[in-house]
Design a protein around this motif. Structure first.
Motif, PDB file in Angstrom:
ATOM      1  N   ALA A 179      58.889 138.721  -0.464  1.00  0.00           N
ATOM      2  CA  ALA A 179      57.907 139.701  -0.945  1.00  0.00           C
ATOM      3  C   ALA A 179      57.362 139.310  -2.317  1.00  0.00           C
ATOM      4  CB  ALA A 179      58.541 141.093  -1.007  1.00  0.00           C
ATOM      5  N   LYS A 180      58.196 138.718  -3.163  1.00  0.00           N
ATOM      6  CA  LYS A 180      57.729 138.266  -4.480  1.00  0.00           C
ATOM      7  C   LYS A 180      56.713 137.138  -4.334  1.00  0.00           C
ATOM      8  CE  LYS A 180      61.702 139.544  -7.336  1.00  0.00           C
ATOM      9  NZ  LYS A 180      62.835 139.081  -8.182  1.00  0.00           N
ATOM     10  N   TRP A 181      56.939 136.271  -3.376  1.00  0.00           N
ATOM     11  CA  TRP A 181      55.988 135.178  -3.122  1.00  0.00           C
ATOM     12  C   TRP A 181      54.675 135.731  -2.563  1.00  0.00           C
ATOM     13  CZ3 TRP A 181      55.696 132.927   2.260  1.00  0.00           C
ATOM     14  CH2 TRP A 181      54.640 132.005   2.360  1.00  0.00           C
ATOM     15  N   LEU A 182      54.766 136.660  -1.624  1.00  0.00           N
ATOM     16  CA  LEU A 182      53.565 137.187  -0.976  1.00  0.00           C
ATOM     17  C   LEU A 182      52.809 138.195  -1.847  1.00  0.00           C
ATOM     18  CD1 LEU A 182      55.018 137.780   2.619  1.00  0.00           C
ATOM     19  CD2 LEU A 182      53.478 135.927   1.922  1.00  0.00           C
ATOM     20  N   ASN A 183      53.536 138.917  -2.691  1.00  0.00           N
ATOM     21  CA  ASN A 183      52.921 139.993  -3.500  1.00  0.00           C
ATOM     22  C   ASN A 183      53.329 139.842  -4.963  1.00  0.00           C
ATOM     23  OD1 ASN A 183      51.992 141.958  -1.145  1.00  0.00           O
ATOM     24  ND2 ASN A 183      54.082 141.305  -0.684  1.00  0.00           N
ATOM     25  N   ASP A 196      57.777 151.351   1.424  1.00  0.00           N
ATOM     26  CA  ASP A 196      56.576 152.168   1.208  1.00  0.00           C
ATOM     27  C   ASP A 196      55.311 151.308   1.290  1.00  0.00           C
ATOM     28  OD1 ASP A 196      55.202 154.660   0.409  1.00  0.00           O
ATOM     29  OD2 ASP A 196      54.784 153.547  -1.442  1.00  0.00           O
ATOM     30  N   VAL A 197      55.326 150.137   0.628  1.00  0.00           N
ATOM     31  CA  VAL A 197      54.161 149.248   0.620  1.00  0.00           C
ATOM     32  C   VAL A 197      53.788 148.821   2.039  1.00  0.00           C
ATOM     33  CG1 VAL A 197      53.375 146.931  -0.052  1.00  0.00           C
ATOM     34  CG2 VAL A 197      54.476 148.416  -1.744  1.00  0.00           C
ATOM     35  N   TYR A 198      54.793 148.540   2.868  1.00  0.00           N
ATOM     36  CA  TYR A 198      54.532 148.030   4.216  1.00  0.00           C
ATOM     37  C   TYR A 198      54.564 149.111   5.295  1.00  0.00           C
ATOM     38  CZ  TYR A 198      54.410 143.241   2.576  1.00  0.00           C
ATOM     39  OH  TYR A 198      54.045 142.075   1.939  1.00  0.00           O
ATOM     40  N   GLY A 199      54.655 150.356   4.867  1.00  0.00           N
ATOM     41  CA  GLY A 199      54.560 151.461   5.818  1.00  0.00           C
ATOM     42  C   GLY A 199      55.720 151.550   6.797  1.00  0.00           C
ATOM     43  N   VAL A 200      56.920 151.132   6.365  1.00  0.00           N
ATOM     44  CA  VAL A 200      58.104 151.224   7.219  1.00  0.00           C
ATOM     45  C   VAL A 200      58.764 152.581   7.008  1.00  0.00           C
ATOM     46  CG1 VAL A 200      60.389 150.257   7.739  1.00  0.00           C
ATOM     47  CG2 VAL A 200      58.485 148.733   7.117  1.00  0.00           C
ATOM     48  N   GLU A 201      58.991 153.303   8.086  1.00  0.00           N
ATOM     49  CA  GLU A 201      59.576 154.640   7.982  1.00  0.00           C
ATOM     50  C   GLU A 201      61.002 154.565   7.453  1.00  0.00           C
ATOM     51  OE1 GLU A 201      60.828 158.448  10.819  1.00  0.00           O
ATOM     52  OE2 GLU A 201      59.868 156.674  11.698  1.00  0.00           O
ATOM     53  N   VAL A 202      61.301 155.413   6.483  1.00  0.00           N
ATOM     54  CA  VAL A 202      62.652 155.485   5.928  1.00  0.00           C
ATOM     55  C   VAL A 202      63.477 156.441   6.778  1.00  0.00           C
ATOM     56  CG1 VAL A 202      64.055 156.125   3.926  1.00  0.00           C
ATOM     57  CG2 VAL A 202      61.846 154.977   3.595  1.00  0.00           C
ATOM     58  N   THR A 203      64.613 155.955   7.279  1.00  0.00           N
ATOM     59  CA  THR A 203      65.505 156.801   8.082  1.00  0.00           C
ATOM     60  C   THR A 203      66.657 157.285   7.201  1.00  0.00           C
ATOM     61  OG1 THR A 203      66.613 154.803   8.907  1.00  0.00           O
ATOM     62  CG2 THR A 203      64.855 155.734  10.266  1.00  0.00           C
ATOM     63  N   VAL A 204      67.746 156.509   7.150  1.00  0.00           N
ATOM     64  CA  VAL A 204      68.890 156.872   6.302  1.00  0.00           C
ATOM     65  C   VAL A 204      69.175 155.710   5.361  1.00  0.00           C
ATOM     66  CG1 VAL A 204      71.318 157.570   6.250  1.00  0.00           C
ATOM     67  CG2 VAL A 204      69.863 158.233   8.188  1.00  0.00           C
ATOM     68  N   ARG A 205      69.028 155.943   4.077  1.00  0.00           N
ATOM     69  CA  ARG A 205      69.307 154.887   3.096  1.00  0.00           C
ATOM     70  C   ARG A 205      70.797 154.844   2.777  1.00  0.00           C
ATOM     71  NH1 ARG A 205      68.654 151.464   1.058  1.00  0.00           N
ATOM     72  NH2 ARG A 205      67.633 151.366  -0.963  1.00  0.00           N
ATOM     73  N   HIS A 206      71.257 153.651   2.422  1.00  0.00           N
ATOM     74  CA  HIS A 206      72.646 153.382   2.047  1.00  0.00           C
ATOM     75  C   HIS A 206      73.614 153.623   3.207  1.00  0.00           C
ATOM     76  CE1 HIS A 206      71.118 152.774  -1.937  1.00  0.00           C
ATOM     77  NE2 HIS A 206      70.589 153.985  -1.928  1.00  0.00           N
ATOM     78  N   HIS A 207      73.094 153.427   4.416  1.00  0.00           N
ATOM     79  CA  HIS A 207      73.917 153.307   5.611  1.00  0.00           C
ATOM     80  C   HIS A 207      73.674 151.888   6.104  1.00  0.00           C
ATOM     81  CE1 HIS A 207      74.999 153.504   9.864  1.00  0.00           C
ATOM     82  NE2 HIS A 207      75.702 154.585   9.608  1.00  0.00           N
ATOM     83  N   ALA A 208      74.743 151.083   6.247  1.00  0.00           N
ATOM     84  CA  ALA A 208      74.578 149.644   6.463  1.00  0.00           C
ATOM     85  C   ALA A 208      73.685 149.327   7.666  1.00  0.00           C
ATOM     86  CB  ALA A 208      75.939 148.969   6.625  1.00  0.00           C
ATOM     87  N   LEU A 209      73.884 150.024   8.786  1.00  0.00           N
ATOM     88  CA  LEU A 209      73.074 149.712   9.969  1.00  0.00           C
ATOM     89  C   LEU A 209      71.632 150.168   9.794  1.00  0.00           C
ATOM     90  CD1 LEU A 209      72.696 148.595  12.761  1.00  0.00           C
ATOM     91  CD2 LEU A 209      73.620 150.720  13.708  1.00  0.00           C
ATOM     92  N   ASN A 221      57.020 142.859   9.303  1.00  0.00           N
ATOM     93  CA  ASN A 221      55.734 142.979   8.604  1.00  0.00           C
ATOM     94  C   ASN A 221      55.463 141.773   7.711  1.00  0.00           C
ATOM     95  OD1 ASN A 221      54.291 145.825   8.870  1.00  0.00           O
ATOM     96  ND2 ASN A 221      56.492 146.183   8.992  1.00  0.00           N
ATOM     97  N   LEU A 222      56.489 141.293   7.028  1.00  0.00           N
ATOM     98  CA  LEU A 222      56.312 140.126   6.176  1.00  0.00           C
ATOM     99  C   LEU A 222      55.908 138.902   6.996  1.00  0.00           C
ATOM    100  CD1 LEU A 222      59.440 140.547   3.839  1.00  0.00           C
ATOM    101  CD2 LEU A 222      57.047 140.912   3.192  1.00  0.00           C
ATOM    102  N   MET A 223      56.435 138.815   8.217  1.00  0.00           N
ATOM    103  CA  MET A 223      56.130 137.672   9.081  1.00  0.00           C
ATOM    104  C   MET A 223      54.637 137.569   9.391  1.00  0.00           C
ATOM    105  SD  MET A 223      58.277 135.353  10.235  1.00  0.00           S
ATOM    106  CE  MET A 223      57.824 134.991  11.942  1.00  0.00           C
ATOM    107  N   ILE A 224      53.947 138.684   9.486  1.00  0.00           N
ATOM    108  CA  ILE A 224      52.503 138.672   9.746  1.00  0.00           C
ATOM    109  C   ILE A 224      51.789 137.925   8.619  1.00  0.00           C
ATOM    110  CG2 ILE A 224      50.439 140.099   9.982  1.00  0.00           C
ATOM    111  CD1 ILE A 224      52.300 142.267  11.213  1.00  0.00           C
TER     112      ILE A 224
END
Length: 244
Positions: A179-183, A196-209, A221-224
């Motif tokens: 992301a640092k390279w791309l942005n 937030d920048v890539y529009g990925v829905e946040v489910t549960v943070r700080h849960h490993a899975l 998204n970065l792959m695009i």
């Protein structure tokens, strides 16, 4: 006269029959098997170059660890593993790995509040060597991806050395570095900002899975953008990242 103290007995058995009999003499048979498997995975991985693999067909595992703190070398431990398979830019949502780990120590209140994992919950979980083996069976020879790999790599290396006296030999990619390279003009590159920048829905943070799943969707998204820059192989991507 042979030295039959534990260390001497292990050395004698190692000379007579190799690593596995020696380990079995010092640990229970199951732990010795786990250790031998972990060592074999690391040995096989060292043979793989992977640089010529097209990113479009690369087999990856995006993973996340929850830990009791920030330093595995000062007594902090892994308390959960989460991982999801990715093929190129396609997240295989149904192919996941998740387990709590017994850290054999109390979990700080701040970590319990953040992760929802209590000392009592973790005390019922499998020991590190068993979870580490399960994680590596899931990963096999695939490329590892994480967000901010420094933290996770330190803990994985510590776990591998503690349980099996080997170092991590898998190739790793860091979504933060990509992301640092791309942005290059973003102010921060933490996971929440990039989701937030890539529009990925946040489910549960700080849960490993769940963190692994969200990081995998971020990777997709970065792959695009990566492909739009005519980066075709893993080697190409590493070459670009090494310049930033």
């Amino acid at each position: 006269m042979k030295d039959m103290r534990p260390a001497g007995r292990m050395w004698h058995l190692y000379k007579m029959g190799g690593l596995t009999p020696a380990l079995t003499s010092m640990f229970d048979a199951q732990s010795a098997q786990q250790m031998a498997f972990i060592r074999s995975i690391m040995k096989e991985q060292r043979k793989n170059s992977l640089y010529e693999i097209p990113l479009e067909s690369a087999e990856l595992v995006v993973f996340d660890l929850e830990t009791t703190g920030f330093s595995p070398y000062n007594g902090d431990e892994i308390i959960s593993f989460g991982a999801v398979n990715v093929h190129g830019d396609q997240v295989t949502e149904e192919e996941t790995f998740y387990s709590l780990v017994n850290p054999k120590r109390a979990i700080p209140n701040t970590v319990e509040e953040l992760t929802g994992i209590s000392t009592e919950m973790a005390a019922e979980a499998p020991d590190l060597i068993h979870v580490l083996r399960g994680f590596l069976e899931f990963v096999q020879q695939k490329i590892l991806v994480a967000h901010g790999t420094g933290h996770d790599k330190h803990f994985l290396n510590s776990a591998l050395w503690k349980t099996s006296k080997v170092n991590l030999s898998h190739r790793m990619l860091d979504t933060m570095m990509i992301a640092k390279w791309l942005n290059p003009k973003l102010n921060t590159y933490d996971l929440d900002t990039l989701l937030d920048v890539y529009g990925v829905e946040v489910t549960v943070r700080h849960h490993a899975l769940e963190d692994a799943r969200m990081t995998a969707r971020l990777w997709s998204n970065l792959m695009i953008e990566i492909k739009s820059r005519d980066v075709q192989t893993l080697g190409d991507l590493y070459a670009h990242l090494s310049q930033h």
